[in-house]
Enzyme design. Structure first.
Site, short mmCIF file in Angstrom:
data_model
loop_
_atom_site.label_atom_id
_atom_site.label_comp_id
_atom_site.label_asym_id
_atom_site.label_seq_id
_atom_site.Cartn_x
_atom_site.Cartn_y
_atom_site.Cartn_z
N LYS A 111 -15.79 30.81 -6.07
CA LYS A 111 -16.28 29.51 -6.55
C LYS A 111 -17.80 29.55 -6.72
O LYS A 111 -18.33 29.04 -7.72
CB LYS A 111 -15.89 28.38 -5.58
CG LYS A 111 -14.41 28.05 -5.62
CD LYS A 111 -14.01 27.09 -4.50
CE LYS A 111 -12.51 27.11 -4.31
NZ LYS A 111 -12.05 26.36 -3.13
N GLN B 70 -13.97 23.97 2.29
CA GLN B 70 -12.83 24.88 2.16
C GLN B 70 -11.81 24.63 3.28
O GLN B 70 -12.17 24.59 4.45
CB GLN B 70 -13.33 26.34 2.20
CG GLN B 70 -12.27 27.38 1.97
CD GLN B 70 -11.70 27.37 0.55
OE1 GLN B 70 -12.42 27.17 -0.42
NE2 GLN B 70 -10.39 27.56 0.44
N ASP C 271 -12.67 18.33 -5.09
CA ASP C 271 -11.28 18.78 -4.87
C ASP C 271 -10.29 17.63 -5.06
O ASP C 271 -9.07 17.84 -5.01
CB ASP C 271 -11.12 19.38 -3.47
CG ASP C 271 -11.44 20.88 -3.45
OD1 ASP C 271 -11.38 21.51 -4.53
OD2 ASP C 271 -11.74 21.40 -2.36
#
Ligand code: NAP
Length: 287
Positions: free
Chosen positions: A49, A93, A116
């Protein structure tokens, strides 16, 4: 019939180019990623990412915190990033170490920066059919379906899997586009009865080759989200047996299908977040 392959690598690269052009046009887009602990797979995802964000011209901040970081320390870091004007998008994460309450952390992320799309406010907006930040994997799948002009209006869509990050948002996005959606899961009786009815079949389970060719309707579009590592060969296997290509009209390969789209769409979400924050700032200056 042999299915047309839906090429996620090529489309993912195209989306990343579009994102880079948007970043250049916008001037500045900041993405911050937070990783807690030493999970090797999480390190790989975060590094991918970060690399993709840099390549798109974003200001990418890479926060790596030790495994013994307390929940309060993590929440304090998130609060700082929420308040930081240089950060448009923020992602933590998952999974987090066991001593940290994942839901508390997700709810601490400012919804406007939640690239997200997992904050309950964003999930709620999706449920209500309002524009919002949507998780990268289902968003990428919608982009694939649109790019290959797969008709969704009135189509029978079957989603196998009901996770908060893939299955549920996928079902809502398909519903928004007027598909008739069935969601299957581990307690579904006679899975094949449902899948055989699907014009569009999305498998997001995490079981190698759970969907056999005889479970796929002739002419269907098959999206395989599964990423299952075979212990012996080390190969990445999907949830769908690739022999289903003989029945399907369109199908995503594994690897090279859904996977490359996810990161590209998270970057696109960072651009969306930057634009929304800017228009909110302009609106509040006017008021
Ligand atoms: P998850 O949270 O483990 O959810 C799996 C879902 O599959 C659950 O809803 C479960 O049902 C259902 N399920 C399990 N066994 C089943 C069976 N025998 N028949 C029907 N349904 C069954 O997984 P996830 O996070 O959604 O991920 C799913 C897969 O996609 C994994 O392989 C993951 O690695 C992959 N993935 C790929 C990407 C990408 O970018 N390519 C992104 C995210 C995930 P219950 O709810 O009843 O337990």
């Amino acid at each position: 019939m042999t299915a047309t392959i839906i090429d996620g690598r090529a489309l993912g690269a195209k989306v990343r180019e579009e994102v880079a052009a948007s970043v250049a046009a916008h001037g500045h887009v900041g993405l911050a990623t937070v990783l807690v602990g030493d999970d090797p797979a999480s390190h790989i995802y975060i590094n991918l990412k970060q690399k993709a964000a840099h390549e798109a011209g974003m200001e990418a901040r890479d926060l790596k915190l030790p495994a013994d970081t307390s929940e309060e320390e993590l929440l304090a870091t998130i609060a700082e990033l929420n308040a930081d004007d240089g950060v448009d998008g923020l992602l933590v994460q998952l999974p987090l170490p066991d001593h940290i309450d994942e839901n508390r952390v997700i709810e601490a992320i400012a919804p406007a920066k939640d690239v997200d799309g997992i904050h309950p406010v964003n999930a709620g907006r999706l449920y209500l059919g309002r524009p919002t930040l949507v998780p990268g994997t289902p968003l990428g799948i919608m982009r694939m379906l649109d790019e290959y002009e797969i008709p969704l209006e009135g189509a029978r869509a079957v989603v196998i899997g009901r996770s908060a990050i893939v299955g549920k948002p996928m079902a809502h996005l398909l519903l928004q586009r007027n598909a008739t959606v069935t969601v299957c899961h581990s307690r579904t009786r006679d899975l094949a009865r449902h899948t055989l009815d699907a014009d569009v079949l999305v498998a997001a389970v995490g079981r190698a080759h759970l969907v056999s060719p005889d479970m796929v309707k002739a002419g269907a579009t098959v999206i395989d989200v599964g990423m299952n590592r075979n212990e012996e060969s080390g190969k990445l296997l999907g949830d769908v047996d690739p022999a289903a290509m003989d029945h399907a009209a369109y199908m995503t390969p594994v690897p090279g299908g859904v996977g490359p789209m996810t990161i590209a769409m998270v970057l696109q979400n960072a651009v969306t977040a930057a634009r929304l924050r800017e228009s909110d700032a302009i609106a509040s200056r006017r008021n």
